[in-house]
Structure formats: C-alpha cells, structure tokens
Design a protein around this motif. Structure first.
Motif, PDB file in Angstrom:
ATOM      1  N   TRP A 115     -20.698  89.798 -41.061  1.00 36.89           N
ATOM      2  CA  TRP A 115     -20.248  88.562 -41.735  1.00 36.89           C
ATOM      3  C   TRP A 115     -20.499  88.628 -43.243  1.00 36.89           C
ATOM      4  O   TRP A 115     -19.626  88.286 -44.041  1.00 36.89           O
ATOM      5  N   TRP A 149     -17.842  90.927 -45.025  1.00 34.43           N
ATOM      6  CA  TRP A 149     -16.582  90.852 -44.308  1.00 34.43           C
ATOM      7  C   TRP A 149     -15.373  90.961 -45.242  1.00 34.43           C
ATOM      8  O   TRP A 149     -14.615  90.022 -45.440  1.00 34.43           O
ATOM      9  N   SER A 171     -18.209  86.816 -33.125  1.00 36.85           N
ATOM     10  CA  SER A 171     -16.794  86.992 -33.466  1.00 36.85           C
ATOM     11  C   SER A 171     -16.572  88.166 -34.420  1.00 36.85           C
ATOM     12  O   SER A 171     -15.523  88.824 -34.348  1.00 36.85           O
ATOM     13  N   PHE A 172     -17.524  88.444 -35.289  1.00 42.56           N
ATOM     14  CA  PHE A 172     -17.332  89.548 -36.231  1.00 42.56           C
ATOM     15  C   PHE A 172     -17.427  90.893 -35.506  1.00 42.56           C
ATOM     16  O   PHE A 172     -16.650  91.810 -35.778  1.00 42.56           O
ATOM     17  N   ASN A 232     -14.175  91.205 -33.490  1.00 46.82           N
ATOM     18  CA  ASN A 232     -12.984  91.462 -34.303  1.00 46.82           C
ATOM     19  C   ASN A 232     -12.942  92.880 -34.862  1.00 46.82           C
ATOM     20  O   ASN A 232     -11.862  93.393 -35.156  1.00 46.82           O
ATOM     21  N   THR A 237      -7.446  88.264 -40.151  1.00 44.99           N
ATOM     22  CA  THR A 237      -8.788  88.699 -39.766  1.00 44.99           C
ATOM     23  C   THR A 237      -9.806  88.392 -40.858  1.00 44.99           C
ATOM     24  O   THR A 237     -10.961  88.064 -40.582  1.00 44.99           O
ATOM     25  N   TRP A 238      -9.368  88.479 -42.118  1.00 45.27           N
ATOM     26  CA  TRP A 238     -10.288  88.381 -43.248  1.00 45.27           C
ATOM     27  C   TRP A 238     -10.342  86.987 -43.877  1.00 45.27           C
ATOM     28  O   TRP A 238     -11.048  86.771 -44.863  1.00 45.27           O
ATOM     29  N   ASP A 253     -11.386  83.397 -44.788  1.00 45.32           N
ATOM     30  CA  ASP A 253     -12.454  82.386 -44.774  1.00 45.32           C
ATOM     31  C   ASP A 253     -13.473  82.583 -43.647  1.00 45.32           C
ATOM     32  O   ASP A 253     -13.577  81.755 -42.736  1.00 45.32           O
ATOM     33  N   PRO A 254     -14.250  83.646 -43.668  1.00 48.35           N
ATOM     34  CA  PRO A 254     -15.237  83.849 -42.595  1.00 48.35           C
ATOM     35  C   PRO A 254     -16.377  82.844 -42.670  1.00 48.35           C
ATOM     36  O   PRO A 254     -17.024  82.690 -43.715  1.00 48.35           O
ATOM     37  N   SER A 255     -16.602  82.125 -41.602  1.00 47.18           N
ATOM     38  CA  SER A 255     -17.677  81.127 -41.559  1.00 47.18           C
ATOM     39  C   SER A 255     -18.978  81.785 -41.114  1.00 47.18           C
ATOM     40  O   SER A 255     -18.987  82.656 -40.240  1.00 47.18           O
ATOM     41  N   GLU A 256     -20.086  81.352 -41.705  1.00 50.96           N
ATOM     42  CA  GLU A 256     -21.385  81.921 -41.347  1.00 50.96           C
ATOM     43  C   GLU A 256     -21.701  81.641 -39.880  1.00 50.96           C
ATOM     44  O   GLU A 256     -21.551  80.513 -39.404  1.00 50.96           O
TER      45      GLU A 256
END
Length: 275
Positions: free
Chosen positions: A172, A175, A207-208, A211, A251-252, A254-257
C-alpha cells in the motif's frame, strides 16, 4: 519468553506451513519478553552452519544471478542497495529466529549490502537483543512502522514468516508502478498465501496482495528437510515493470490505507496497541 534453545530436526514437509504460521504468531506475541542475552558465538555458529548447507549455495547462486550488477539475468533490473528486516523474533532464545538472523547476514554478504544499510525492527526485541544487533552493525529502528515504509532506492525486504498485513501495508505504502519495481522481497510466497485463504477474504482483507499476486515474479527458494520449520514457503518476490503495466489502470487509483476491520487474527503488532 523463557530461554528455550532446543533445536530438533524438522519432520516431513506436511504441516510445515502451519507450523511456520504458529511460529510467526509466537514470535509476534507482544506479551512475551526475552530475558536471555544473545550469545554471539551461537550466531556465528549458525551462520557458519548455514554457509555449509547445499540449499544456501542454491540461494546464493540464484540471488547472485538475478540481483547482483553485471549478472547475465539481471539485464537492467534493480539491485538492492538497502535492506529492511521486520519480524525476526527473539533470536537470543529461539533457535529458529537465530538461523533467520544468520541467513540475513549471509544475504547481506552475498548482495554486498553493508550492515549499516540494513534496518531491523521487531516490537518484541529485548534491550539486549537491540544492543547485539547494533554491535553487529545493523540500524535498529525505534518506531513500529507496521511495514508502511516508503521506498526510494532499490531495497531488499527480509520478511520471514511475517503476517499478511505487513506485506499488504508495504505494498500500500508504495502502490505505484514506478515504485514497486524497487522492492525485492525474500519472505512468504504470495501464491502460497493466496492458496491458504478463501479468495473472498483474501480480496477483502488484503486487497493489495490480491491485486498484485498475478503480476509478481516469484521464485521459490529451496530448503533442506532439517530447516523446513525455519525457511519453509520462502520465495524471492519481485515486481517487474512490464508485468505491472499489464494491470488495468484502475488498479492504481486512490489506494486507501488498509484498516483490517474484519480480521480477528491480524498476525502483526500494531503500534497503537503497544504502550
């Protein structure tokens, strides 16, 4: 943890991954405190013992071929300049943790990474263990990063039997398809993690990991029967840019913590849970 330095030959591989998981949970128990002082000679003996093992020679040849500058296979890929080790455990009293420390020393030697460029952390370390690591030249971290370390230079992460959240947090924090290729992992097989979980829980909670598992380049690292409980299910994991570019653009976004609200057994010690 009381001093218990017994060492036995591992049995058949059946159940090895489960035993490794139990060992990981044991090492990560925040209520355990080692009252043993590290024996430097035991660390030296463990390092020399591994150096003579056939499976280490296979590791050394493979890592030299794939990670060292000028190797035929490397072909422009990154070579690690720094190292981070999380979750080593009580190497003063636990033989498995001590062999994992010995392996780390061999890896640094082979990959030509000075000990001062290797940062180590485990919230269960005793003061004497931290002092011993500093005497070996390591940089001992004082903050529990929970694996959320940003990478700016090619870095090897040595994560033996660490919790899934630690891997997920590391992914994360880095990412982007530009940063992930700088990360090299020696630790749990991502495909092994996926196989041991229900797919819906894997996708929901990690999820990371879920993915990236299809895009990682994973090479199993061999082990002798005697050390199955120490190095079972270990792999060299890399993230080639050409593989990452094949993933959908979304896939990339706005990745949320990660919050792990549904995880009853998180397998890592979170910093807010320690005084």
């Amino acid at each position: 943890m009381a001093c218990n330095d017994d060492w036995q030959v591992a049995g058949r591989r059946k159940g090895a991954a489960r035993r490794g998981k139990q060992a990981s949970n044991l090492k990560q128990d925040s209520h355990q405190v080692s009252d043993c002082k590290p024996d430097k000679q035991k660390i030296i003996n463990a390092t020399n013992e591994l150096r003579g093992e056939g499976f280490w020679m296979e590791w050394k040849d493979l890592l030299s071929e794939r990670l060292l500058p000028g190797s035929s296979e490397q072909n422009g890929k990154v070579s690690p300049q720094h190292c981070v080790c999380y979750g080593l455990g009580h190497f003063a009293s636990c033989a498995s943790a001590r062999y994992q420390l010995a392996m780390l020393l061999l890896l640094l030697e082979t990959l030509q990474i000075p000990a001062g460029r290797c940062s180590v952390y485990d919230p269960v370390f005793s003061e004497s263990e931290r002092e011993a690591l500093e005497e070996l030249g390591f940089t001992v971290l004082t903050e529990n990063e929970e694996g959320k370390r940003g990478v700016y230079h090619p870095t090897l992460f040595y994560l033996m039997h660490c919790g899934k959240a630690l891997y997920n947090n590391l992914l994360w924090r880095n990412w982007t398809p530009q940063t992930l290729p700088k990360i090299i992992i020696i630790g749990n097989s991502f495909h092994g993690i996926q196989e041991r979980m229900l797919q819906r829980e894997f996708e929901r909670d990690y999820s990371f990991l879920s993915n990236i598992v299809s895009a990682c380049d994973e090479t199993p690292l061999p082990c002798s029967p005697r050390f199955l409980d120490v190095f079972n299910d270990t792999a060299l994991v890399r993230f080639p840019l050409e593989n990452l570019n094949k993933l959908p653009e979304c896939t990339w976004a706005d990745p949320s913590e990660p919050l792990y609200q549904h995880c009853q057994d998180l397998e890592i010690i979170q910093k807010e849970k320690r005084s």
